[in-house]
Design a protein around this motif. Structure first.
Motif, PDB file in Angstrom:
ATOM      1  N   SER A  11     -61.029 -33.377 -18.568  1.00 58.81           N
ATOM      2  CA  SER A  11     -60.679 -32.582 -19.745  1.00 58.81           C
ATOM      3  C   SER A  11     -59.472 -31.721 -19.441  1.00 58.81           C
ATOM      4  CB  SER A  11     -61.849 -31.720 -20.198  1.00 58.81           C
ATOM      5  OG  SER A  11     -62.098 -30.697 -19.269  1.00 58.81           O
ATOM      6  N   ARG A  12     -58.754 -31.392 -20.520  1.00 59.92           N
ATOM      7  CA  ARG A  12     -57.564 -30.551 -20.411  1.00 59.92           C
ATOM      8  C   ARG A  12     -57.580 -29.533 -21.538  1.00 59.92           C
ATOM      9  NH1 ARG A  12     -53.569 -35.285 -20.697  1.00 59.92           N
ATOM     10  NH2 ARG A  12     -52.518 -33.810 -22.044  1.00 59.92           N
ATOM     11  N   SER A  13     -56.869 -28.459 -21.327  1.00 58.64           N
ATOM     12  CA  SER A  13     -56.769 -27.410 -22.323  1.00 58.64           C
ATOM     13  C   SER A  13     -55.889 -27.875 -23.489  1.00 58.64           C
ATOM     14  CB  SER A  13     -56.173 -26.157 -21.675  1.00 58.64           C
ATOM     15  OG  SER A  13     -56.093 -25.128 -22.626  1.00 58.64           O
ATOM     16  N   LEU A  14     -56.260 -27.461 -24.687  1.00 56.75           N
ATOM     17  CA  LEU A  14     -55.526 -27.840 -25.887  1.00 56.75           C
ATOM     18  C   LEU A  14     -55.450 -26.650 -26.829  1.00 56.75           C
ATOM     19  CD1 LEU A  14     -54.269 -30.074 -27.724  1.00 56.75           C
ATOM     20  CD2 LEU A  14     -56.596 -30.541 -28.520  1.00 56.75           C
ATOM     21  N   SER A  15     -54.238 -26.372 -27.330  1.00 58.97           N
ATOM     22  CA  SER A  15     -54.016 -25.311 -28.318  1.00 58.97           C
ATOM     23  C   SER A  15     -53.042 -25.824 -29.367  1.00 58.97           C
ATOM     24  CB  SER A  15     -53.416 -24.061 -27.667  1.00 58.97           C
ATOM     25  OG  SER A  15     -54.280 -23.517 -26.710  1.00 58.97           O
ATOM     26  N   GLY A  24     -57.773 -22.937 -30.180  1.00 61.88           N
ATOM     27  CA  GLY A  24     -57.702 -23.018 -28.724  1.00 61.88           C
ATOM     28  C   GLY A  24     -57.196 -21.750 -28.091  1.00 61.88           C
ATOM     29  N   PRO A  25     -57.074 -21.806 -26.789  1.00 61.83           N
ATOM     30  CA  PRO A  25     -57.235 -23.006 -25.962  1.00 61.83           C
ATOM     31  C   PRO A  25     -58.704 -23.424 -25.863  1.00 61.83           C
ATOM     32  CG  PRO A  25     -56.774 -21.102 -24.566  1.00 61.83           C
ATOM     33  CD  PRO A  25     -56.703 -20.627 -25.989  1.00 61.83           C
ATOM     34  N   THR A  26     -58.882 -24.717 -25.911  1.00 64.20           N
ATOM     35  CA  THR A  26     -60.207 -25.311 -25.780  1.00 64.20           C
ATOM     36  C   THR A  26     -60.096 -26.534 -24.884  1.00 64.20           C
ATOM     37  OG1 THR A  26     -62.138 -26.101 -27.002  1.00 64.20           O
ATOM     38  CG2 THR A  26     -59.997 -26.732 -27.874  1.00 64.20           C
ATOM     39  N   GLN A  27     -61.148 -26.818 -24.169  1.00 65.63           N
ATOM     40  CA  GLN A  27     -61.166 -27.980 -23.287  1.00 65.63           C
ATOM     41  C   GLN A  27     -61.530 -29.222 -24.090  1.00 65.63           C
ATOM     42  OE1 GLN A  27     -60.329 -28.103 -19.870  1.00 65.63           O
ATOM     43  NE2 GLN A  27     -59.521 -26.113 -20.493  1.00 65.63           N
ATOM     44  N   VAL A  28     -60.673 -30.231 -23.986  1.00 68.03           N
ATOM     45  CA  VAL A  28     -60.847 -31.462 -24.746  1.00 68.03           C
ATOM     46  C   VAL A  28     -60.656 -32.632 -23.781  1.00 68.03           C
ATOM     47  CG1 VAL A  28     -59.888 -32.849 -26.629  1.00 68.03           C
ATOM     48  CG2 VAL A  28     -59.981 -30.363 -26.845  1.00 68.03           C
ATOM     49  N   PRO A  29     -61.493 -33.662 -23.893  1.00 66.30           N
ATOM     50  CA  PRO A  29     -61.327 -34.814 -23.005  1.00 66.30           C
ATOM     51  C   PRO A  29     -59.929 -35.419 -23.111  1.00 66.30           C
ATOM     52  CG  PRO A  29     -63.397 -34.987 -24.200  1.00 66.30           C
ATOM     53  CD  PRO A  29     -62.635 -33.840 -24.805  1.00 66.30           C
ATOM     54  N   ALA A  30     -59.348 -35.733 -21.970  1.00 68.75           N
ATOM     55  CA  ALA A  30     -58.049 -36.404 -21.946  1.00 68.75           C
ATOM     56  C   ALA A  30     -58.215 -37.740 -22.655  1.00 68.75           C
ATOM     57  CB  ALA A  30     -57.578 -36.603 -20.508  1.00 68.75           C
ATOM     58  N   GLY A  79     -53.325 -39.300 -29.128  1.00 67.45           N
ATOM     59  CA  GLY A  79     -54.326 -38.425 -28.547  1.00 67.45           C
ATOM     60  C   GLY A  79     -54.156 -36.992 -29.013  1.00 67.45           C
ATOM     61  N   ALA A  80     -55.230 -36.250 -28.979  1.00 64.95           N
ATOM     62  CA  ALA A  80     -55.193 -34.847 -29.399  1.00 64.95           C
ATOM     63  C   ALA A  80     -54.167 -34.053 -28.601  1.00 64.95           C
ATOM     64  CB  ALA A  80     -56.581 -34.224 -29.257  1.00 64.95           C
ATOM     65  N   HIS A  81     -54.022 -34.373 -27.323  1.00 62.40           N
ATOM     66  CA  HIS A  81     -53.087 -33.616 -26.484  1.00 62.40           C
ATOM     67  C   HIS A  81     -51.628 -33.852 -26.859  1.00 62.40           C
ATOM     68  CE1 HIS A  81     -56.748 -33.070 -24.108  1.00 62.40           C
ATOM     69  NE2 HIS A  81     -56.198 -31.895 -23.853  1.00 62.40           N
ATOM     70  N   ALA A  82     -51.323 -34.895 -27.605  1.00 64.19           N
ATOM     71  CA  ALA A  82     -49.957 -35.106 -28.098  1.00 64.19           C
ATOM     72  C   ALA A  82     -49.583 -34.026 -29.121  1.00 64.19           C
ATOM     73  CB  ALA A  82     -49.824 -36.491 -28.727  1.00 64.19           C
ATOM     74  N   PHE A  83     -50.580 -33.327 -29.647  1.00 63.68           N
ATOM     75  CA  PHE A  83     -50.372 -32.277 -30.638  1.00 63.68           C
ATOM     76  C   PHE A  83     -50.419 -30.876 -30.020  1.00 63.68           C
ATOM     77  CE2 PHE A  83     -51.778 -36.011 -32.829  1.00 63.68           C
ATOM     78  CZ  PHE A  83     -51.089 -36.015 -34.016  1.00 63.68           C
ATOM     79  N   ASP A  84     -50.585 -30.809 -28.701  1.00 68.21           N
ATOM     80  CA  ASP A  84     -50.677 -29.517 -28.018  1.00 68.21           C
ATOM     81  C   ASP A  84     -49.442 -28.667 -28.322  1.00 68.21           C
ATOM     82  OD1 ASP A  84     -51.970 -27.665 -26.285  1.00 68.21           O
ATOM     83  OD2 ASP A  84     -50.565 -28.213 -24.687  1.00 68.21           O
ATOM     84  N   GLY A  85     -49.671 -27.443 -28.768  1.00 70.33           N
ATOM     85  CA  GLY A  85     -48.594 -26.503 -29.063  1.00 70.33           C
ATOM     86  C   GLY A  85     -47.915 -26.719 -30.404  1.00 70.33           C
ATOM     87  N   LYS A  86     -48.363 -27.691 -31.164  1.00 71.31           N
ATOM     88  CA  LYS A  86     -47.704 -28.022 -32.437  1.00 71.31           C
ATOM     89  C   LYS A  86     -48.388 -27.338 -33.617  1.00 71.31           C
ATOM     90  CE  LYS A  86     -46.012 -32.341 -30.714  1.00 71.31           C
ATOM     91  NZ  LYS A  86     -44.768 -32.628 -30.508  1.00 71.31           N
ATOM     92  N   THR A  87     -47.690 -27.360 -34.739  1.00 72.02           N
ATOM     93  CA  THR A  87     -48.228 -26.856 -35.994  1.00 72.02           C
ATOM     94  C   THR A  87     -48.547 -28.056 -36.866  1.00 72.02           C
ATOM     95  OG1 THR A  87     -46.916 -24.839 -35.799  1.00 72.02           O
ATOM     96  CG2 THR A  87     -47.746 -25.383 -37.992  1.00 72.02           C
TER      97      THR A  87
END
Length: 189
Positions: A11-15, A24-30, A79-87
């Motif tokens: 898992s990795r942090s996601l916001s 977030g930040p919340t832990q989400v499976p890679a 993946g959800a992490h492709a949206f990390d930091g985005k609006t």
């Protein structure tokens, strides 16, 4: 040890910001698809999992850029992490709601779709709403000539699939909205 770790999942942090709310930040499976993050973590089920291959575009959300532009992004193949930091905006973020979360006013796009009964089963509607919203926002920045309306709408909606074949009603609703919204069409020179 978290449930994710005990299941052997990395898992990795996601916001991000979704519909104006910081998440977030919340832990989400890679590798978790964004559609699953929206549905399972946030309860935002408006975006639909259609084909699961990025073809039908029922799953698209809007990603807003810092320069004021926006784009549709498919959530079933990203993946959800492709949206990390985005609006991000989902279909749930378009209508105005009261403090209880009840819809008090639909967006102009949603209203036109309703007026034209642009949907049958409604499964593809969230993708069409988001695509049309991106188009209307683009036309507000860069109006088009009246003779370009149909080609512009076709270009904006062409990759969206409606299994009930409601295309004509979607296109009519979007054309009606473009023509009825001041500033989207250039005056003839």
């Amino acid at each position: 040890m978290t449930a994710i770790q005990s299941a052997g999942l990395d898992s990795r942090s996601l916001s991000m910001t979704i519909n104006g709310e910081k998440i977030g930040p919340t832990q989400v499976p890679a590798g978790l698809p964004m559609i699953d993050f929206l549905h399972e973590y946030l309860g935002l089920t408006g975006s639909r999992l259609g084909c699961g291959q990025g073809i039908c575009r029922a799953c698209v959300v809007i990603v807003d850029r810092a320069d004021g532009t926006s784009e549709e992004v498919r959530t079933c193949i990203n993946g959800a992490h492709a949206f990390d930091g985005k609006t991000v905006r989902t279909v749930e973020g378009h209508a105005k709601r009261n403090e209880q979360g009840e819809v008090v006013e639909m967006s102009p796009v949603q209203q036109k779709f309703l007026e034209h009964f642009s949907f049958q089963c409604g499964y593809c509607t969230p993708g069409f709403v988001n695509a049309t919203t991106v188009l209307i926002e683009r036309l507000k920045r860069n109006p088009i000539a009246k003779d370009q309306i149909e080609a512009t709408i076709t270009d904006a909606l062409n990759e969206h699939i409606c299994r009930c074949t409601g295309y004509v009603r979607y296109y009519e609703a979007v054309k009606d909205l473009v023509l009825a919204t001041p500033g989207l069409v250039k005056d003839a020179a």
